[in-house]
Structure formats: C-alpha cells, structure tokens
Design a protein around this motif. Structure first.
Motif, mmCIF file in Angstrom:
data_model
loop_
_atom_site.group_PDB
_atom_site.id
_atom_site.type_symbol
_atom_site.label_atom_id
_atom_site.label_comp_id
_atom_site.label_asym_id
_atom_site.label_seq_id
_atom_site.Cartn_x
_atom_site.Cartn_y
_atom_site.Cartn_z
ATOM 1 N N THR A 29 22.246 6.095 22.367
ATOM 2 C CA THR A 29 21.123 6.697 21.648
ATOM 3 C C THR A 29 21.511 7.139 20.234
ATOM 4 O O THR A 29 20.837 6.778 19.252
ATOM 5 N N ASP A 30 22.579 7.903 20.139
ATOM 6 C CA ASP A 30 22.959 8.430 18.826
ATOM 7 C C ASP A 30 23.326 7.306 17.851
ATOM 8 O O ASP A 30 23.043 7.400 16.653
ATOM 9 N N GLU A 31 23.964 6.252 18.340
ATOM 10 C CA GLU A 31 24.364 5.155 17.449
ATOM 11 C C GLU A 31 23.127 4.451 16.879
ATOM 12 O O GLU A 31 23.132 4.017 15.726
ATOM 13 N N ILE A 32 22.080 4.337 17.676
ATOM 14 C CA ILE A 32 20.846 3.721 17.182
ATOM 15 C C ILE A 32 20.202 4.598 16.104
ATOM 16 O O ILE A 32 19.761 4.115 15.062
ATOM 17 N N VAL A 33 20.169 5.898 16.355
ATOM 18 C CA VAL A 33 19.573 6.813 15.372
ATOM 19 C C VAL A 33 20.423 6.855 14.102
ATOM 20 O O VAL A 33 19.898 6.802 12.982
ATOM 21 N N LYS A 34 21.746 6.930 14.266
ATOM 22 C CA LYS A 34 22.627 6.921 13.087
ATOM 23 C C LYS A 34 22.486 5.619 12.309
ATOM 24 O O LYS A 34 22.489 5.612 11.070
ATOM 25 N N GLY A 35 22.374 4.509 13.031
ATOM 26 C CA GLY A 35 22.206 3.214 12.361
ATOM 27 C C GLY A 35 20.904 3.147 11.584
ATOM 28 O O GLY A 35 20.850 2.614 10.465
ATOM 29 N N THR A 36 19.851 3.689 12.172
ATOM 30 C CA THR A 36 18.560 3.709 11.479
ATOM 31 C C THR A 36 18.661 4.518 10.190
ATOM 32 O O THR A 36 18.219 4.066 9.116
ATOM 33 N N ALA A 37 19.245 5.698 10.293
ATOM 34 C CA ALA A 37 19.377 6.553 9.104
ATOM 35 C C ALA A 37 20.249 5.895 8.041
ATOM 36 O O ALA A 37 19.951 5.963 6.842
ATOM 37 N N LEU A 38 21.312 5.229 8.497
ATOM 38 C CA LEU A 38 22.235 4.586 7.541
ATOM 39 C C LEU A 38 21.542 3.422 6.823
ATOM 40 O O LEU A 38 21.624 3.299 5.588
ATOM 41 N N LEU A 39 20.855 2.573 7.572
ATOM 42 C CA LEU A 39 20.204 1.407 6.962
ATOM 43 C C LEU A 39 19.037 1.810 6.075
ATOM 44 O O LEU A 39 18.646 1.048 5.179
ATOM 45 N N LEU A 40 18.470 2.993 6.300
ATOM 46 C CA LEU A 40 17.398 3.467 5.413
ATOM 47 C C LEU A 40 17.911 3.683 3.988
ATOM 48 O O LEU A 40 17.116 3.739 3.046
ATOM 49 N N ARG A 41 19.229 3.797 3.817
ATOM 50 C CA ARG A 41 19.770 3.908 2.461
ATOM 51 C C ARG A 41 19.476 2.640 1.653
ATOM 52 O O ARG A 41 19.426 2.678 0.424
ATOM 53 N N LEU A 42 19.293 1.506 2.365
ATOM 54 C CA LEU A 42 18.925 0.258 1.670
ATOM 55 C C LEU A 42 17.472 0.287 1.205
ATOM 56 O O LEU A 42 17.091 -0.465 0.302
ATOM 57 N N PHE A 43 16.678 1.114 1.855
ATOM 58 C CA PHE A 43 15.236 1.166 1.574
ATOM 59 C C PHE A 43 14.826 2.634 1.394
ATOM 60 O O PHE A 43 14.171 3.230 2.271
ATOM 61 N N PRO A 44 15.189 3.240 0.282
ATOM 62 C CA PRO A 44 15.005 4.695 0.116
ATOM 63 C C PRO A 44 13.553 5.157 0.118
ATOM 64 O O PRO A 44 13.287 6.342 0.328
ATOM 65 N N GLU A 45 12.612 4.232 -0.099
ATOM 66 C CA GLU A 45 11.200 4.628 -0.098
ATOM 67 C C GLU A 45 10.542 4.398 1.259
ATOM 68 O O GLU A 45 9.345 4.632 1.411
ATOM 69 N N ALA A 46 11.330 3.937 2.235
ATOM 70 C CA ALA A 46 10.737 3.573 3.530
ATOM 71 C C ALA A 46 10.847 4.709 4.543
ATOM 72 O O ALA A 46 11.712 5.582 4.451
ATOM 73 N N GLU A 47 9.956 4.643 5.530
ATOM 74 C CA GLU A 47 10.022 5.534 6.686
ATOM 75 C C GLU A 47 10.658 4.756 7.843
ATOM 76 O O GLU A 47 10.324 3.590 8.065
ATOM 77 N N GLY A 48 11.568 5.388 8.568
ATOM 78 C CA GLY A 48 12.165 4.752 9.731
ATOM 79 C C GLY A 48 11.348 5.044 10.979
ATOM 80 O O GLY A 48 11.080 6.209 11.292
ATOM 81 N N VAL A 49 10.917 4.006 11.680
ATOM 82 C CA VAL A 49 10.104 4.161 12.893
ATOM 83 C C VAL A 49 10.798 3.437 14.043
ATOM 84 O O VAL A 49 10.978 2.218 13.978
ATOM 85 N N ILE A 50 11.215 4.177 15.045
ATOM 86 C CA ILE A 50 11.799 3.565 16.249
ATOM 87 C C ILE A 50 10.662 3.403 17.252
ATOM 88 O O ILE A 50 10.135 4.391 17.771
ATOM 89 N N ALA A 51 10.265 2.160 17.507
ATOM 90 C CA ALA A 51 9.074 1.868 18.310
ATOM 91 C C ALA A 51 9.476 1.488 19.734
ATOM 92 O O ALA A 51 10.266 0.560 19.935
ATOM 93 N N VAL A 52 8.907 2.202 20.705
ATOM 94 C CA VAL A 52 9.276 2.007 22.111
ATOM 95 C C VAL A 52 8.011 1.973 22.952
ATOM 96 O O VAL A 52 7.146 2.849 22.802
ATOM 97 N N GLU A 53 7.885 0.982 23.851
ATOM 98 C CA GLU A 53 6.716 0.957 24.735
ATOM 99 C C GLU A 53 6.722 2.175 25.658
ATOM 100 O O GLU A 53 7.780 2.655 26.080
ATOM 101 N N ASN A 54 5.529 2.636 25.987
ATOM 102 C CA ASN A 54 5.383 3.907 26.694
ATOM 103 C C ASN A 54 5.793 3.849 28.170
ATOM 104 O O ASN A 54 5.691 4.850 28.877
ATOM 105 N N ASN A 55 6.266 2.683 28.630
ATOM 106 C CA ASN A 55 6.801 2.622 30.001
ATOM 107 C C ASN A 55 8.290 2.988 30.038
ATOM 108 O O ASN A 55 8.945 2.807 31.064
ATOM 109 N N LYS A 56 8.787 3.488 28.920
ATOM 110 C CA LYS A 56 10.191 3.919 28.844
ATOM 111 C C LYS A 56 10.246 5.382 28.363
ATOM 112 O O LYS A 56 10.835 5.684 27.323
#
Length: 447
Positions: free
Chosen positions: A181-208
C-alpha cells in the motif's frame, strides 16, 4: 451511494473468492527461464547477449533504440543457453533468450537507488524508468517512460492510478494494494513531480473496500499531497483506460487519441509501485505478481515470480491440476488469451493463469444472430458488434473500418451477453488483425 462509472459494460460474476484472501507467495523457479524480446507494445528488442554469456538479475538481455520500446532484463543469474525462436503465450514463435538457472539469483551490481531522488530533476525519473524496463502492467504493456513524457502542449490535470481490476477471477492488483500500500501511494506522490499541475487519483472498484480503506489510510498517514482515493461502481470493463477516464472526468474521446490529449495519464498500480522501487530502491523490472486460479487448479494462489518463469512450473507450484481443464487462459476470462501449451514463459503482461473445467466454461455451439441488440447495449465503445461480425465473415474489411471496427477494445462484453453464443469479440479481433496486416503491406510497398 452511487460512484462514478461509464456508459455500457456488463456485470459478469466476479469469482474472485478463490484467491481474494491469499497473500502473495514468492516463488523462485529452479528450471530455465525464457525471455521473449517483445514484452511490450512497440519495437521489439534485439538480443545483446550470446550463447555462453554469464548474466545476473538485472542484466540487459535485449534493447532497442526505438522510442516506443523497453529493454528486457534477466530475472535470474546463470548462463545464456540459447538465443532463437521459442513459443510464447499467444502461440507464436518469437526471438527469445533462454537462461540456464544457476539457482543463486545473484543481482547485477549496476543497479542502485537514484541519488537524492526526492529532490532531483524529475526528468531523471524517465531515464531510470526506461532503463529499468517498466511497462504498463495492466496488460497493455505500453512503455511507461513514453507514457510519462507527453508532448509539452498536453496539460496534464489528472494522474490516474488504475486499481480497478475489473476482470473476474484476478486478484494480483488487489493483493498488491493490500500488501504494498505505502509503495503505491509513495509512487503516486513521486510521479506527480512529473505533472505538478495534476491531481493524483487512485481509482478502485467498490468491491475492494479493504483496499480502499488501506490506501486512504496510507494517503493520510504519509501526508501525500494532492492524492486521493476514488471508489468506482463495479462494472466491466471499468479498468479499461478509456472507460476509467470517462468515469472519473466525464470526458469522452476518440479511441485514436491518447489520454494525454484530454489531460490524463493512466498507470496501473503495479506500474506505479515498480517505478517507485526502480527510483528509490534501484530495483529493475524483473518480476510480477500473477494470480493462478480457476476450478481446475489444485491450490489457487497469488504468486510473485521472476519474469520468464515457465507457466508449467508456475502451475506445478500451485499443486497442478486437480481436474483436467478444458480451457487455460493467460489473463482473465473476458480478455484472456487461450493457451495452446503450458511450456511458455510468463511475461510482463501476464496478470493471471486461469484454468477452467467444463463446469465453469460456456462451450455451447454458436447459432445465427437473433438481432436482439444486447451486444449494442453492452459495447462500451458504442459499436454494433453483430454488424461488425457479419462484415468480417463476409470479408468486407473496408466497411469494417468505416463502421468503426478498429475502435473495438476487445473487452469481450459483446460475446458475454450474446444469447446466440456468437464469438463477436474474436470476429473483431480477426478483422482488426487483417486490416493492420494490410496497412503494413501498403506501408512496406510505399503506398
């Protein structure tokens, strides 16, 4: 409470219970490993090793100068035994490097964390992601370094992390979201440095719900700025890039366009995690998690394996077959590919191995089209699959193109709902293959 979704689609049985609660088990094969030189969309690699060469985990086996490509790296230490054509998952023969496994899994010393990775120029991430051989692990296998470098005129507003995993039976992404879990969140935050104007959205179907809770807690605990977790309505093919963008942003776009054209970058959860590991830990892309499941498998599991592992050895690790399967698929039941042999290697795009008995497989004979229109209601691309089927059968390929046949994403929804059991998806796949082959011939002839 309703959650975002898209138009069309179907609701097949999930059948995820076989491996939903199975923690990821690591497995190191003892047999030889085989590495196809094309494990991604784009130009295939050329082998850079020869018979007799010694390699380690992370040693490049193949590379390509083409922009849309990703190198193939060894996931094992040993000696190159063979370079030549070998059978692969689709049943074709591709150029492969076969490595005789020494059982040591010794790592190549060239790999190290990117220095000062949290403060360096984020463009340095792209070079690391490319040399680490990272592609889209959701199945499309598009080279990640190319995807993360859109043209300057494309203003990226959303960086979407795809944790939908809408294919029935598969749980490799779900278990990764629970266990890394933490590696996915850290990866999202890190890659957002490539797109400083973007919002990071982790999308998950509601059966999880467990994954949604774990990711949400991690985002809050790590203080991940501008990152949120978005539950989605459970509907297939929610995890398709185009459907995901439509559900989250309300934007529709033609299939020939790229997500960046509408301000979006979409990456699978495993891709994001692997990018973080390559940048922060210096770990190349040499393994993946595969769900081995189905009612023919003795012990269904989620397994972390080195790329190049024999599918047969992987099935044996899961206890083999408790009953002879009538169908074995690479992937899930909707978009998976029937396998002719188990003696082929798992590659970057191998998300699952699904072995089904006759009890859980629809093997009815196809009959004439009933003109019921169910395939039209199900098609998320707004096509008329029954008409496209007729055009392919009649070899009317020009009309197949003009009627939008090339826009088919081969999700399998039309075949799933067809009461006449017509293989509509396979017809579209055949039509697309024929048209693409003709285009290549014309290009080669300079026309």
């Amino acid at each position: 409470m309703g959650f975002p979704t898209f138009w069309g689609g179907v609701h097949p049985p999930q059948n995820k219970d076989l491996t939903r609660d199975k923690q990821i088990e690591p497995y190191l094969p003892t047999g030889n490993l085989t590495f196809p030189m094309s494990q991604h969309i784009g130009a295939p690699n050329a082998p850079v090793v020869a018979k007799g060469d010694k390699v380690k985990v992370g040693t490049p086996l193949g590379s390509a100068d083409a922009f849309v490509s990703a190198p193939v790296l060894s996931s094992v230490s040993g000696t190159v035994k063979e370079v030549g054509p070998r059978p692969t998952v689709p049943g074709t023969f591709d150029t492969c490097v076969v490595v005789e496994n020494d059982g040591l899994y010794e790592k190549d010393g060239r790999w190290a964390p990117l220095p000062d990775y949290e403060n360096c120029d984020p463009k340095e991430y792209l070079a690391r992601i490319r040399e680490a051989g990272i592609v889209g692990f959701g199945g499309a296998t598009f080279p990640a370094a190319v995807k993360f470098a859109p043209p300057p005129q494309d203003k990226i507003k959303w960086f979407i992390v795809n944790g939908a995993e809408c294919e029935p039976y598969l749980n490799c992404d779900f278990r990764l979201m629970m266990e890394a879990t933490d590696e996915i969140v850290k990866g999202t935050a890190l890659l957002l440095r490539l797109f400083p104007e973007a919002e990071g959205v982790i999308a998950v179907e509601n059966n999880k719900p467990e994954a949604i809770a774990a990711l949400s807690e991690s985002v809050a605990r790590l203080g991940a700025k501008n990152v949120r977790v978005q539950p989605l309505t459970v509907k297939y093919p929610q995890g398709s890039e185009k459907m995901l963008i439509e559900a989250l942003t309300g934007q529709e776009y033609v299939v020939t366009a790229l997500p960046a054209d509408v301000g979006c970058i979409v990456a699978n959860v495993r891709t994001v995690q692997q990018c973080w590991r390559a940048i922060a830990l210096g770990e190349p892309s040499t393994e993946r998690v595969v769900t081995v499941t189905g009612d023919a498998i003795a012990e269904p599991k989620n397994v972390r394996i080195p790329l190049g592992t024999s599918i047969r050895e992987l099935v044996d690790f899961c206890g083999g077959f408790k009953e002879a399967p009538v169908k074995v698929l690479a992937g899930g039941p909707m978009m998976g590919m029937s396998m002719r042999s188990l003696d082929v290697p798992a590659v970057k795009g191998t998300s699952g191995v699904l072995a089904l008995t006759a009890r859980s497989t629809m093997l009815r004979r196809a009959t004439a089209c009933l003109h019921c229109g169910r395939c039209v209601d199900a098609c998320p691309m707004g096509l008329v699959p029954s008409a496209l089927d007729s055009l392919v059968l009649g070899k009317e390929y020009e009309r197949f193109e003009t009627e939008g046949g090339m826009n088919c994403i081969e999700c399998g929804s039309c075949t799933y709902v067809c009461p006449a059991c017509r293989p509509l998806t396979q017809s579209c796949r055949d039509g697309k293959s024929f048209v693409m082959a003709q285009r290549k011939k014309r290009k080669a002839a300079g026309k």
